[in-house]
Each structure stands twice: as structure tokens, then as C-alpha cells.
Enzyme design. Structure first.
Site, PDB file in Angstrom:
ATOM      1  N   TYR A  33       0.763  -1.783   0.146  1.00 22.55           N
ATOM      2  CA  TYR A  33      -0.274   0.173  -0.049  1.00 22.55           C
ATOM      3  C   TYR A  33       0.603   1.300  -0.297  1.00 22.55           C
ATOM      4  CZ  TYR A  33       1.256   0.782   4.524  1.00 22.55           C
ATOM      5  OH  TYR A  33       1.472   1.361   6.256  1.00 22.55           O
ATOM      6  N   LYS A 145       6.703  -1.462   1.421  1.00 25.86           N
ATOM      7  CA  LYS A 145       5.641  -0.788   2.652  1.00 25.86           C
ATOM      8  C   LYS A 145       4.187  -1.881   2.233  1.00 25.86           C
ATOM      9  CE  LYS A 145       3.688   3.260   2.748  1.00 25.86           C
ATOM     10  NZ  LYS A 145       3.704   3.665   4.719  1.00 25.86           N
ATOM     11  N   GLU A 177      12.962   3.101  12.920  1.00 22.76           N
ATOM     12  CA  GLU A 177      12.017   3.768  12.792  1.00 22.76           C
ATOM     13  C   GLU A 177      11.119   3.462  13.971  1.00 22.76           C
ATOM     14  OE1 GLU A 177      10.546   2.642   8.609  1.00 22.76           O
ATOM     15  OE2 GLU A 177      10.684   0.672   9.283  1.00 22.76           O
ATOM     16  N   LEU A 201      11.262   1.963   6.264  1.00 23.52           N
ATOM     17  CA  LEU A 201      10.836   2.204   5.272  1.00 23.52           C
ATOM     18  C   LEU A 201      11.210   3.431   4.349  1.00 23.52           C
ATOM     19  CD1 LEU A 201       8.226   1.924   3.365  1.00 23.52           C
ATOM     20  CD2 LEU A 201       7.139   3.039   4.262  1.00 23.52           C
TER      21      LEU A 201
END
Length: 282
Positions: A33, A145, A177, A201
Site C-alpha cells: 500500500y 510497504k 524507525e 521504509l
């Protein structure tokens, strides 16, 4: 319309939409996505998000049934069907529909395209965030993702129970992250942000932050940093599509940051102005 759901060319209000039980997302989370925001019915940083979306799909060998330009046109058309011009713009692709089987379906089974649009504004960057730290137990392809977000779901629940807004993941002593964002630090006038390897990401907002730092001749170090560096930083910055540059005031109950407010404000202002300029209407 108040909001909008889309599935393979059909659309309606989100709560009226139905999808097949055999969509592979139901069994395997087999898809990817991307998401961004719109203002004045103009989608922000659409080219960059589409490029990342196609890259994520390619890494999982999912064949998107549209070209980049075709998908961008569909998104633009859908955004204009929602009453509010300020929206959360979300889209995903799943690896087709078929009876449950771990192996990929045959090549003649098309992928499924979903779009979800709902009224939502970007976050107020003047507000401070409270963070917690959690061991990063996700798989080793965080650069994709993917729809497999259960670790982030569990982290979000722990974050809420702690009365905080975001969780910072770490693998041992290395900060990776956040559960829904990238995290960077400022120390002695230098922005330090994790490298875009397979453990994070490659955030679009993170890339914009780096670009603006270079615009102001703020040194940037794309190298891994530790938990100690995180809590000792002059500023802890959280970036995502809806919060371009927000700072933390607390991590695990301990006060952090607040030592370079003028530098942060300069970055926040230029990032917000970029958003406003790109999404203005003539």
C-alpha cells in the site's frame, strides 16, 4: 460524497463496499500500500508515492494492472468525488483473488486495486509527541510497504496504553524507525537519520526533510544511531506523510529534546510551505 471506497473500478461510501473473501489480502495480507494527503482536492507528492508503491509491488512480484499514469488519474478522479478537499488518500494492491493457496495464483489472475479516501487534515507540527521504545520484531523486509502490519498494530496498542503517540523500534541498540513513521535526530546541528536499508521504509517525508536540510546547509548523516544517541539528542524528529516534522518531548517517560527549537521551526515552516504551495489552487 462524505468518503469513498474503491475496488477494481467500483466505488461507493466506504461502509457500503464489499470485497471477495478469496481476495488474498484476507488470508495472507498479500499486498502493498501507500498513502498521502490531499488539500484543495490536490494530492501531495503523488509522483513520489506512486514510485514507492510500484517499487514495493515489484519487490513482491505483484503486477499492478495499471501504469503509473493511469493509477494517478484514477486517484485524482476519486479525490474529486469526496466533498472535503482535505483527505487521507490511501491505496493498495493485492495479489488477486482465488481459493486459499500459499503459492501465487496463475498469471491470468489480475491483481486487485483498493482506494480509501476520508476527510483528514495533516497534523499540527507545533504539538510535541510522547514516545515509547519497543524491540523491533518485524521481518527483514521493512523497506517494502507491505500490508502485514500486525507488529505495528501491537505497538500502536502499547503506545496508546502508555498514553503516548508513537513507538520507536530498535533492534538491539540500533534505532530503526517508528511503528508508523521514520525517526531522526538532531545533535550539534547535524541531522542523523537511519540509512534506507531493508530495516526501514524509505519515507517520503524523511526524504523531503533531508532535502530541506541540504537547502539550509544543515549537515545530514544517513547512518544508524543508538538508543543512547536518541535520548541524548538535541531534538528527536518524527516524520510521516501526515506529520512532516514533529518533535518529541518525552521517551519512555523521560524528557528529551527541546534544545534546537529555532532549527526545527525553520524546517517545519519550509516543509509546511512546500505542502501549501503544491496543493494550492489557482
Amino acid at each position: 460524497m462524505e468518503n469513498l471506497g474503491y475496488y477494481n473500478g467500483e466505488y461507493d461510501l466506504i461502509d457500503k463496499m464489499k470485497v471477495p473473501m478469496n481476495d488474498r489480502v484476507c488470508y495472507f495480507g498479500d499486498g502493498v500500500y501507500d498513502a498521502t494527503y490531499s488539500r484543495n482536492h490536490v494530492i501531495f507528492a503523488l509522483d513520489e508515492h506512486i514510485d514507492r508503491f510500484f517499487n514495493s509491488a515489484g519487490l513482491l512480484k505483484i503486477k499492478i494492472p495499471y501504469t503509473k499514469d493511469e493509477l494517478k488519474e484514477i486517484l485524482k478522479e476519486m479525490v474529486n468525488k469526496v466533498d472535503s478537499g482535505e483527505q487521507f488518500v490511501y491505496w493498495q494492491v493485492t495479489r488477486g483473488t482465488g481459493m486459499r493457496n500459499h503459492a501465487f495464483p496463475s498469471d491470468d489472475v489480475p491483481a486487485n486495486i483498493w482506494i480509501i479516501l476520508k476527510p483528514l487534515n495533516i497534523k499540527d507540527m507545533s504539538k510535541k509527541l510522547k514516545l515509547i521504545t519497543l524491540e523491533d520484531t518485524r521481518f527483514l523486509h521493512c523497506n517494502i510497504k507491505t500490508l502485514n502490519l500486525l507488529p505495528s498494530v501491537m505497538a500502536a496498542q502499547k503506545t496508546e496504553e502508555a498514553g503516548c503517540q508513537e513507538a520507536v523500534f530498535h533492534r538491539g541498540d540500533r534505532v530503526t524507525e517508528c511503528a508508523h513513521s521514520n525517526v531522526s535526530i538532531i545533535k550539534d546541528g547535524i541531522l542523523k537519520t537511519a540509512p534506507t536499508d531493508n530495516l526501514i521504509l524509505p519515507g517520503i517525508a524523511r526524504a523531503h526533510l533531508i532535502t530541506k536540510c541540504k537547502l539550509f546547509d544543515i549537515p545530514v548523516s544517513e547512518t544508524a544511531f543508538t538508543l543512547k544517541e536518541l535520548v541524548d539528542a538535541d531534538e528527536v524528529i518524527v516524520t510521516s506523510s501526515g506529520q512532516f516534522c514533529m518533535t518529541a518531548c518525552e521517551i519512555d517517560g523521560q524528557p528529551v529534546g527541546g534544545k534546537a527549537p529555532e532549527l526545527v521551526k525553520k524546517l517545519q515552516d519550509v516543509l509546511l510551505n512546500e505542502f501549501l504551495e503544491e496543493t494550492k489552487v489557482d
